[in-house]
Design a protein around this motif. Structure first.
Motif, PDB file in Angstrom:
ATOM      1  N   PRO A  62       0.800  -1.229   0.000  1.00  0.00           N
ATOM      2  CA  PRO A  62       0.000   0.000   0.000  1.00  0.00           C
ATOM      3  C   PRO A  62       0.832   1.278   0.000  1.00  0.00           C
ATOM      4  CG  PRO A  62      -0.837  -1.537   1.650  1.00  0.00           C
ATOM      5  CD  PRO A  62       0.431  -2.115   1.102  1.00  0.00           C
ATOM      6  N   GLN A  63       1.788   1.396   0.901  1.00  0.00           N
ATOM      7  CA  GLN A  63       2.624   2.599   0.938  1.00  0.00           C
ATOM      8  C   GLN A  63       3.763   2.526  -0.077  1.00  0.00           C
ATOM      9  OE1 GLN A  63       2.168   1.073   4.264  1.00  0.00           O
ATOM     10  NE2 GLN A  63       0.309   2.278   4.515  1.00  0.00           N
ATOM     11  N   LEU A  64       4.346   1.340  -0.232  1.00  0.00           N
ATOM     12  CA  LEU A  64       5.457   1.192  -1.175  1.00  0.00           C
ATOM     13  C   LEU A  64       5.003   1.549  -2.589  1.00  0.00           C
ATOM     14  CD1 LEU A  64       8.339   0.448  -1.851  1.00  0.00           C
ATOM     15  CD2 LEU A  64       7.650  -1.963  -1.900  1.00  0.00           C
ATOM     16  N   ARG A  65       3.790   1.201  -2.928  1.00  0.00           N
ATOM     17  CA  ARG A  65       3.228   1.546  -4.243  1.00  0.00           C
ATOM     18  C   ARG A  65       3.310   3.055  -4.493  1.00  0.00           C
ATOM     19  NH1 ARG A  65      -0.856  -0.126  -7.879  1.00  0.00           N
ATOM     20  NH2 ARG A  65      -2.103   1.627  -8.589  1.00  0.00           N
ATOM     21  N   GLU A  66       2.965   3.840  -3.472  1.00  0.00           N
ATOM     22  CA  GLU A  66       3.008   5.298  -3.601  1.00  0.00           C
ATOM     23  C   GLU A  66       4.441   5.794  -3.787  1.00  0.00           C
ATOM     24  OE1 GLU A  66       0.204   6.967  -3.951  1.00  0.00           O
ATOM     25  OE2 GLU A  66      -0.819   5.045  -3.685  1.00  0.00           O
ATOM     26  N   HIS A  67       5.393   5.191  -3.068  1.00  0.00           N
ATOM     27  CA  HIS A  67       6.796   5.590  -3.207  1.00  0.00           C
ATOM     28  C   HIS A  67       7.353   5.184  -4.575  1.00  0.00           C
ATOM     29  CE1 HIS A  67       6.911   6.976   0.864  1.00  0.00           C
ATOM     30  NE2 HIS A  67       6.622   5.781   1.340  1.00  0.00           N
ATOM     31  N   LEU A  68       6.949   4.017  -5.077  1.00  0.00           N
ATOM     32  CA  LEU A  68       7.383   3.592  -6.410  1.00  0.00           C
ATOM     33  C   LEU A  68       6.864   4.566  -7.474  1.00  0.00           C
ATOM     34  CD1 LEU A  68       6.779  -0.253  -6.040  1.00  0.00           C
ATOM     35  CD2 LEU A  68       9.009   0.889  -6.189  1.00  0.00           C
ATOM     36  N   ALA A  69       5.611   4.973  -7.328  1.00  0.00           N
ATOM     37  CA  ALA A  69       5.024   5.938  -8.259  1.00  0.00           C
ATOM     38  C   ALA A  69       5.769   7.269  -8.193  1.00  0.00           C
ATOM     39  CB  ALA A  69       3.543   6.128  -7.964  1.00  0.00           C
ATOM     40  N   ALA A  70       6.132   7.699  -6.991  1.00  0.00           N
ATOM     41  CA  ALA A  70       6.866   8.959  -6.821  1.00  0.00           C
ATOM     42  C   ALA A  70       8.249   8.871  -7.469  1.00  0.00           C
ATOM     43  CB  ALA A  70       6.988   9.311  -5.339  1.00  0.00           C
ATOM     44  N   PHE A  71       8.917   7.728  -7.334  1.00  0.00           N
ATOM     45  CA  PHE A  71      10.232   7.552  -7.955  1.00  0.00           C
ATOM     46  C   PHE A  71      10.110   7.601  -9.471  1.00  0.00           C
ATOM     47  CE2 PHE A  71      13.731   4.833  -9.537  1.00  0.00           C
ATOM     48  CZ  PHE A  71      14.785   5.635  -9.128  1.00  0.00           C
ATOM     49  N   ALA A  72       9.115   6.927 -10.022  1.00  0.00           N
ATOM     50  CA  ALA A  72       8.890   6.953 -11.471  1.00  0.00           C
ATOM     51  C   ALA A  72       8.604   8.379 -11.941  1.00  0.00           C
ATOM     52  CB  ALA A  72       7.735   6.020 -11.845  1.00  0.00           C
ATOM     53  N   GLN A  73       7.799   9.093 -11.169  1.00  0.00           N
ATOM     54  CA  GLN A  73       7.462  10.472 -11.537  1.00  0.00           C
ATOM     55  C   GLN A  73       8.699  11.372 -11.491  1.00  0.00           C
ATOM     56  OE1 GLN A  73       4.577  11.327 -12.847  1.00  0.00           O
ATOM     57  NE2 GLN A  73       5.456  13.331 -13.249  1.00  0.00           N
ATOM     58  N   ASP A  74       9.569  11.163 -10.500  1.00  0.00           N
ATOM     59  CA  ASP A  74      10.816  11.938 -10.426  1.00  0.00           C
ATOM     60  C   ASP A  74      11.672  11.715 -11.669  1.00  0.00           C
ATOM     61  OD1 ASP A  74      10.177  13.060  -7.998  1.00  0.00           O
ATOM     62  OD2 ASP A  74      11.615  11.873  -6.835  1.00  0.00           O
ATOM     63  N   LEU A  75      11.780  10.457 -12.109  1.00  0.00           N
ATOM     64  CA  LEU A  75      12.567  10.160 -13.313  1.00  0.00           C
ATOM     65  C   LEU A  75      11.943  10.818 -14.544  1.00  0.00           C
ATOM     66  CD1 LEU A  75      13.428   6.379 -12.775  1.00  0.00           C
ATOM     67  CD2 LEU A  75      14.973   8.332 -12.550  1.00  0.00           C
TER      68      LEU A  75
END
Length: 123
Positions: free
Chosen positions: A100-113
């Protein structure tokens, strides 16, 4: 199968599987950064958010592991980079994981790239 093999730490295996599918995250991002730079940024990004992260035994791959999130006893992700893709020699980053939370962090990392790529494309 008996009831004991269907249990995963007190939670039914079907429940865990459903939660993993519900919180799954899979994306691909193209970036101009080098493979090593992407991997080092990924390790720093997830460690700063409280996850264990590091290079795996396979080249161009990073693991991310976290503790309990919701009904999942542990969450995991992997980031795989493929350098020199296409005519411009870009780096393809494949991000996948669940939680649940890791999904949000993965999305944030992808968005940063993606944001970084768009900033360099605009210049």
């Amino acid at each position: 199968m008996d009831d004991a093999s269907e249990q995963g730490g007190g939670v039914d295996r079907r429940t865990l599987t459903a939660e993993m599918e519900r919180t799954a995250f899979q994306r691909r991002v193209v970036t101009r950064a080098s493979a090593d730079e992407v991997l080092e940024r990924a390790i720093a990004f997830f460690r700063a958010r409280g996850y264990r992260a590091g290079r795996t035994g396979r080249p161009n791959q990073v693991f991310v592991m976290g503790k309990r999130e919701g009904s999942l006893p542990r969450v995991t992700a992997e980031i795989l980079v493929q350098p020199n893709v296409g005519r411009r020699g870009a780096t393809l980053v494949t991000i996948s994981g669940f939680g649940p939370q890791l999904r949000e962090h993965l999305a944030a990392f992808a968005q940063d790239l993606r944001r970084e790529r768009q900033a360099t494309d605009d210049q």
